[in-house]
Design a protein around this motif. Structure first.
Motif, PDB file in Angstrom:
ATOM      1  N   THR A  37      52.245   0.991 -57.434  1.00 54.04           N
ATOM      2  CA  THR A  37      52.264  -0.232 -56.808  1.00 54.04           C
ATOM      3  C   THR A  37      52.993  -0.229 -55.389  1.00 54.04           C
ATOM      4  N   PRO A  38      52.662  -1.324 -54.376  1.00 53.94           N
ATOM      5  CA  PRO A  38      53.354  -1.352 -53.167  1.00 53.94           C
ATOM      6  C   PRO A  38      55.046  -1.153 -53.575  1.00 53.94           C
ATOM      7  N   VAL A  39      55.652  -0.281 -52.841  1.00 49.62           N
ATOM      8  CA  VAL A  39      57.124  -0.127 -52.793  1.00 49.62           C
ATOM      9  C   VAL A  39      57.768  -0.420 -51.704  1.00 49.62           C
ATOM     10  N   PRO A  40      58.558  -1.685 -51.509  1.00 52.48           N
ATOM     11  CA  PRO A  40      59.196  -2.050 -50.068  1.00 52.48           C
ATOM     12  C   PRO A  40      60.100  -0.721 -49.753  1.00 52.48           C
ATOM     13  N   ILE A  41      60.137  -0.898 -48.289  1.00 50.16           N
ATOM     14  CA  ILE A  41      60.996   0.137 -47.705  1.00 50.16           C
ATOM     15  C   ILE A  41      62.457   0.503 -47.918  1.00 50.16           C
ATOM     16  N   ASP A  42      62.855  -0.748 -48.194  1.00 48.72           N
ATOM     17  CA  ASP A  42      64.280  -0.597 -48.859  1.00 48.72           C
ATOM     18  C   ASP A  42      64.496  -0.018 -50.172  1.00 48.72           C
ATOM     19  N   ASP A  43      63.458  -0.134 -50.864  1.00 48.00           N
ATOM     20  CA  ASP A  43      63.581   0.293 -52.310  1.00 48.00           C
ATOM     21  C   ASP A  43      63.257   2.103 -52.005  1.00 48.00           C
ATOM     22  N   VAL A  44      62.505   2.372 -51.132  1.00 51.62           N
ATOM     23  CA  VAL A  44      62.056   3.787 -50.970  1.00 51.62           C
ATOM     24  C   VAL A  44      63.468   4.366 -50.164  1.00 51.62           C
ATOM     25  N   VAL A  45      64.158   3.821 -49.558  1.00 53.72           N
ATOM     26  CA  VAL A  45      65.594   4.177 -48.981  1.00 53.72           C
ATOM     27  C   VAL A  45      66.352   4.393 -50.241  1.00 53.72           C
ATOM     28  N   GLY A  46      66.409   3.431 -50.928  1.00 55.02           N
ATOM     29  CA  GLY A  46      67.534   3.534 -52.126  1.00 55.02           C
ATOM     30  C   GLY A  46      67.002   4.659 -53.104  1.00 55.02           C
ATOM     31  N   ALA A  47      65.875   4.657 -53.341  1.00 56.88           N
ATOM     32  CA  ALA A  47      65.419   5.962 -54.271  1.00 56.88           C
ATOM     33  C   ALA A  47      65.526   7.221 -53.744  1.00 56.88           C
ATOM     34  N   LEU A  48      65.420   7.371 -52.386  1.00 58.95           N
ATOM     35  CA  LEU A  48      65.521   8.785 -51.761  1.00 58.95           C
ATOM     36  C   LEU A  48      66.888   9.209 -51.499  1.00 58.95           C
ATOM     37  N   TRP A  49      67.847   8.037 -51.110  1.00 60.02           N
ATOM     38  CA  TRP A  49      69.189   8.614 -50.857  1.00 60.02           C
ATOM     39  C   TRP A  49      70.204   7.841 -51.575  1.00 60.02           C
ATOM     40  N   GLY A  50      70.086   6.815 -52.445  1.00 59.81           N
ATOM     41  CA  GLY A  50      70.735   6.182 -53.304  1.00 59.81           C
ATOM     42  C   GLY A  50      71.801   5.283 -52.509  1.00 59.81           C
ATOM     43  N   ASP A  51      73.196   5.005 -52.798  1.00 59.11           N
ATOM     44  CA  ASP A  51      74.006   4.024 -52.132  1.00 59.11           C
ATOM     45  C   ASP A  51      74.374   4.564 -50.696  1.00 59.11           C
ATOM     46  N   SER A  52      74.199   6.080 -50.399  1.00 55.27           N
ATOM     47  CA  SER A  52      74.598   6.518 -49.213  1.00 55.27           C
ATOM     48  C   SER A  52      73.323   7.282 -48.390  1.00 55.27           C
ATOM     49  N   PRO A  53      72.550   6.104 -47.696  1.00 62.91           N
ATOM     50  CA  PRO A  53      71.416   6.643 -46.677  1.00 62.91           C
ATOM     51  C   PRO A  53      72.011   6.867 -45.385  1.00 62.91           C
ATOM     52  N   PRO A  54      71.422   7.617 -44.706  1.00 58.82           N
ATOM     53  CA  PRO A  54      71.711   7.970 -43.400  1.00 58.82           C
ATOM     54  C   PRO A  54      71.408   6.770 -42.619  1.00 58.82           C
ATOM     55  N   ALA A  55      71.872   6.657 -41.361  1.00 57.58           N
ATOM     56  CA  ALA A  55      71.816   5.773 -40.599  1.00 57.58           C
ATOM     57  C   ALA A  55      70.136   5.468 -39.990  1.00 57.58           C
ATOM     58  N   SER A  56      69.477   6.688 -39.964  1.00 54.26           N
ATOM     59  CA  SER A  56      68.230   6.891 -39.684  1.00 54.26           C
ATOM     60  C   SER A  56      67.260   6.429 -40.850  1.00 54.26           C
ATOM     61  N   ALA A  57      67.506   6.068 -41.925  1.00 58.71           N
ATOM     62  CA  ALA A  57      66.754   6.467 -43.278  1.00 58.71           C
ATOM     63  C   ALA A  57      65.513   5.566 -42.963  1.00 58.71           C
ATOM     64  N   HIS A  58      65.455   4.268 -42.504  1.00 65.43           N
ATOM     65  CA  HIS A  58      64.209   3.596 -42.408  1.00 65.43           C
ATOM     66  C   HIS A  58      63.180   4.493 -41.476  1.00 65.43           C
ATOM     67  N   GLY A  59      63.782   4.837 -40.282  1.00 58.61           N
ATOM     68  CA  GLY A  59      62.952   5.695 -39.348  1.00 58.61           C
ATOM     69  C   GLY A  59      62.464   7.068 -40.109  1.00 58.61           C
ATOM     70  N   THR A  60      63.318   7.441 -40.890  1.00 58.94           N
ATOM     71  CA  THR A  60      62.956   8.833 -41.514  1.00 58.94           C
ATOM     72  C   THR A  60      61.715   8.454 -42.412  1.00 58.94           C
ATOM     73  N   VAL A  61      61.911   7.352 -43.173  1.00 57.35           N
ATOM     74  CA  VAL A  61      60.667   7.142 -44.139  1.00 57.35           C
ATOM     75  C   VAL A  61      59.549   6.815 -43.447  1.00 57.35           C
TER      76      VAL A  61
END
Length: 600
Positions: A37-61
């Motif tokens: 099902t469609p996954v919002p980018i914020d959910d993707v960031v949370g799933a990949l990095w949890g509470d400590s995503p890098p500053a570049s997380a959205h761009g990396t996704v």
């Protein structure tokens, strides 16, 4: 074409395997396939990095997504992005996890019809789908929980295969496999029971008694427990030389307690047809361990919906339907340690409880594995609280916000009731004749309640308390209450309380935006308007508004456009006057280069 998740994560085409990329890129592919099902980018960031995503997380996704599009080019499947998020359009491509679920479902149907050979055949085929530990090559925050879920499904299928094979008299064929399974899970009482049965039937009763001794020693030394009653009865039969020592039938009922703790269903449950259907579908899908989540503003009906569905599906959960209030709303949430104690005592009264949260959690999953049980974990506080409580059976979690560190949960956002649903609920409680006598006033009343289930119930209760008042009079009193700078009426305090809790959960910045943006007359706000009112850059204003959406305090109605519900806007306006003060409120309404009309 086939995607594999039950082993190394791979993309398999007719021409051979296509490398899905580095571990985090594989993780994105696995996440989208699992969610389906469609996954919002914020959910993707949370799933990949949890509470400590890098500053570049959205761009990396975005980079991973672009590379995955190249990987999938020419395979038939596509990675797409919509307003709702990223998703994989499979276009006929298979997923091994889906094949596993389908075969487990076929085994379940065969078992229900008494076809043990068909059961065993389907389960063997399901287990043959696996090619190694689940999600191989994936390193991401969500992967551990998903691996546990998938591996528990594999374990349940393997245990059911052993049961069917023993019932068919194939103890010699499965004896070695059972011994290996017990070595992998030395504290699993059911596996040990099956292995002892296979050993005894194969003429190795001494070895069966030794298997019992090893399990009892391990349970006593590490958990302070004794084996369960079923296993102890088998042990006694073997000691007596009782030749009736056979495995219980595949459909045998459990010896543990079957708690029914679900609160009574509300008699006036109304509407929510789509939400009921989706929750029922999640809890009854074949294969895997269903984990459903409900989020929404306090008073929106999350608990009512979970309880209602638990009653609707009661026949599907003969081993028990459990309910635990985790009390996040009180500010004194139950610890995972204490919650596990309560859950374990419910299914094993008199149980000597392990001394750590980890041991209790492991025991909880062991005792619920393979059981047709439903657990409702109500009013959850955090992922850290809930994760140890997730059983190896169906579960519904309710929370004020999605708990992003629990990616296995299929979340459903519970929005406002429709006007028609609100009218029906008002009539169910206050009487359809009374409501039908003043249709326009009744519509105005439910519109003022903003589809908030608790507010509709409070309005209906006020009608019942004042049998001589008209609906129009109740509506006028409510409108007057909404205009007051301070709420005095007890009913309004009840309605305000969940909004107050949601505001209190916000960081300081979004909380101020919540209050100030409510001051203008219209309920609709754009990012540009909020930026003008608050002085924040547009990016910060947008981020704050998205925080308010997550807290269920406003609704996104279009790109960069949001809307307050009537009740919530009235609350936020009162809070702005109390917290921000008159000067700050006037400044927000008279923002530079912008004229906004204040709420009267």
């Amino acid at each position: 074409m086939m995607f594999t998740l039950l082993g190394p994560v791979r993309v398999v085409t007719d021409a051979g395997d296509v490398a899905p990329g580095p571990p985090q890129q594989r993780a994105l592919l696995a996440l989208l396939l699992l969610r389906n099902t469609p996954v919002p980018i914020d959910d993707v960031v949370g799933a990949l990095w949890g509470d400590s995503p890098p500053a570049s997380a959205h761009g990396t996704v975005r980079t991973y997504a672009a590379r995955l599009r190249q990987v999938l080019a020419g395979t038939g499947a596509e990675l797409r992005r919509s307003a709702s998020g990223y998703h994989i359009a499979r276009n006929g491509a298979g997923v091994d996890a889906d094949d596993f679920d389908r075969l487990v479902g076929a085994a379940r149907e065969a078992r229900r019809s008494g076809d043990l050979a068909g059961t065993a055949s389907a389960l063997r085929a399901a287990l043959d789908v696996w090619s190694g530990p689940a999600l191989g090559g994936v390193r991401a925050e969500f992967a551990a929980a998903q691996r546990t879920r998938l591996e528990e499904s594999r374990h349940t299928a393997r245990e059911q295969l052993f049961e069917a094979e023993l019932a068919l008299g194939r103890h010699e064929a499965v004896r070695a496999d059972l011994g290996a399974a017990v070595a992998d899970r030395p504290w699993d009482e059911r596996l040990t029971e099956l292995w002892m049965t296979a050993l005894h039937r194969s003429g190795q009763t001494v070895e069966a008694l030794e298997a019992f001794r090893r399990l009892r020693t391990a349970l006593s030394d590490h958990l302070g427990l004794e084996p369960g009653s079923e296993l102890q009865r088998l042990h006694q039969r073997l000691l007596r030389g009782d030749e009736s020592a056979v495995v219980p039938p595949v459909s045998a009922e459990p010896a543990a307690a079957r708690p029914v703790q679900i609160p009574p269903d509300v008699r006036d449950f109304t509407g929510r047809r789509a939400a009921v259907d989706r929750l029922c579908r999640i809890l009854t899908e074949d294969g895997g361990i269903p984990v459903a989540g409900l989020t929404g503003l306090g008073g929106s009906g999350k608990t009512t919906l979970a309880v209602h569905v638990a009653h609707v599906l009661s026949d599907l959960f003969p081993y028990g339907r459990m309910y635990l209030d985790l009390r996040a709303r009180t500010g004194g949430a139950v610890t995972a340690y204490d919650a596990l104690g309560s859950l374990l005592r419910s299914i094993r009264p008199g149980l000597a409880l392990p001394g750590t949260t980890a041991e209790r959690s492991a025991l909880w999953r062991t005792l619920t594995a393979g059981r047709d049980m439903l657990v409702v974990l109500d009013d959850a506080d955090s992922s850290e609280q809930v994760e140890p409580l997730l059983p190896a059976c169906a579960v519904v979690v309710t929370a004020s916000r999605r708990l992003l560190e629990l990616p296995a949960v299929a979340w459903q956002r519970l929005g406002p009731l429709s006007d028609e649903e609100s009218l029906r609920l008002l009539g169910e409680i206050a009487g359809h004749r009374r409501v039908g006598a003043e249709p326009e006033a009744a519509r105005e009343l439910v519109a003022a309640c903003s589809g908030h289930a608790l507010s509709v119930r409070v309005a209906a209760a006020r009608l019942l308390d004042r049998p001589l008042w008209s609906v129009r009079q109740i509506m006028a009193q409510l409108a007057d209450d909404l205009r007051q700078p301070v709420v005095m009426h007890e009913d309004c305090k009840i309605v305000d309380e969940p909004i107050r809790r949601a505001e209190a959960s916000l960081p300081a910045g979004p909380a101020q935006v919540f209050r100030l943006a409510a001051l203008a007359a219209s309920p609709v706000r754009t990012v540009a308007e909020v930026s003008t009112m608050t002085g924040l850059p547009r990016a910060e204003a947008r981020a704050a508004l998205e925080d308010l959406v997550d807290a269920h305090l406003i609704e996104a109605v279009d790109v960069d456009t949001y809307r307050y519900a009537v009740l919530i806007q009235a609350f936020a306006r009162r809070r702005a006057e109390q917290v921000e003060g008159p000067d700050r409120c006037r400044a927000a309404l008279a923002g530079p280069g912008r004229r906004l009309v204040a709420v009267a």
